[in-house]
Write an enzyme that holds these catalytic residues in place. Sequence first.
Site, mmCIF file in Angstrom:
data_model
loop_
_atom_site.group_PDB
_atom_site.id
_atom_site.type_symbol
_atom_site.label_atom_id
_atom_site.label_comp_id
_atom_site.label_asym_id
_atom_site.label_seq_id
_atom_site.Cartn_x
_atom_site.Cartn_y
_atom_site.Cartn_z
ATOM 1 N N GLN A 98 -21.277 -8.365 92.977
ATOM 2 C CA GLN A 98 -21.567 -9.719 92.488
ATOM 3 C C GLN A 98 -22.807 -9.757 91.609
ATOM 4 O O GLN A 98 -22.985 -10.672 90.800
ATOM 5 C CB GLN A 98 -21.737 -10.699 93.661
ATOM 6 C CG GLN A 98 -23.004 -10.535 94.477
ATOM 7 C CD GLN A 98 -22.866 -9.527 95.599
ATOM 8 O OE1 GLN A 98 -21.841 -8.856 95.719
ATOM 9 N NE2 GLN A 98 -23.875 -9.426 96.449
ATOM 10 N N GLU A 131 -22.044 -4.378 96.263
ATOM 11 C CA GLU A 131 -22.791 -5.558 95.796
ATOM 12 C C GLU A 131 -22.452 -5.885 94.345
ATOM 13 O O GLU A 131 -23.323 -6.213 93.524
ATOM 14 C CB GLU A 131 -24.306 -5.337 95.961
ATOM 15 C CG GLU A 131 -24.746 -5.040 97.385
ATOM 16 C CD GLU A 131 -24.560 -6.206 98.351
ATOM 17 O OE1 GLU A 131 -24.198 -7.307 97.900
ATOM 18 O OE2 GLU A 131 -24.770 -6.000 99.560
#
Length: 203
Positions: free
Chosen positions: A89, A87
Amino acid sequence: MAKLYFKYGAMGSSKTAQALITKYNYEENELRVWLIKPAADTRDGVQVLRSRIGLEAMVDVIPPDMDLYVRFQEEKRTNCDVIIVDECQFLTPEQIDELRAIVNDFNIPVICFGLRTDFRTKLFPGSLRLMEVADTIQEIKTICDCGAKATVNARIDPSGHIITQGAQVELGGNDRYIAMCHKCYVRGIREHKIIRLHGQSGK
């Protein structure tokens, strides 16, 4: 020579499973892995990383104000051969730069898995920075229900319609999001279609 890797894909492309498999492969070769995820991702519990197919592992949680370079120097420098991020991002651009500096200064590979764009097809800040500074960028492919390659992470409201406004970060899985090709995404918005989420009946 170590590299900074960005492996991105739409929702449902098994990014977390690949991150966990990568961890296993390194550890099978007696290499030490620092597995991390941003604090924004709390779906599987605070310190658990779990894939849809059932793989899971304990993970270090990274708040947005943590300096990853300093943390690595102080706690991980002598017992880490590779850093794996899920994850990614949700990391800040500054944290991406800190990972870049770890690769440069300590010759430690960093492998980041995550989304490229949000439900509005806009880049996440962390993903944008990775697109700018990663050595290797690789797409993890998945498909739309029509059979075309999925590139959009469509957010779906309770009535089954595609959402085009709202906060960039809203956690969810198959209960809130579906990967679509851009053509189906645009058509769904224009025609106000009801979208059936995976794993759910009706609609």
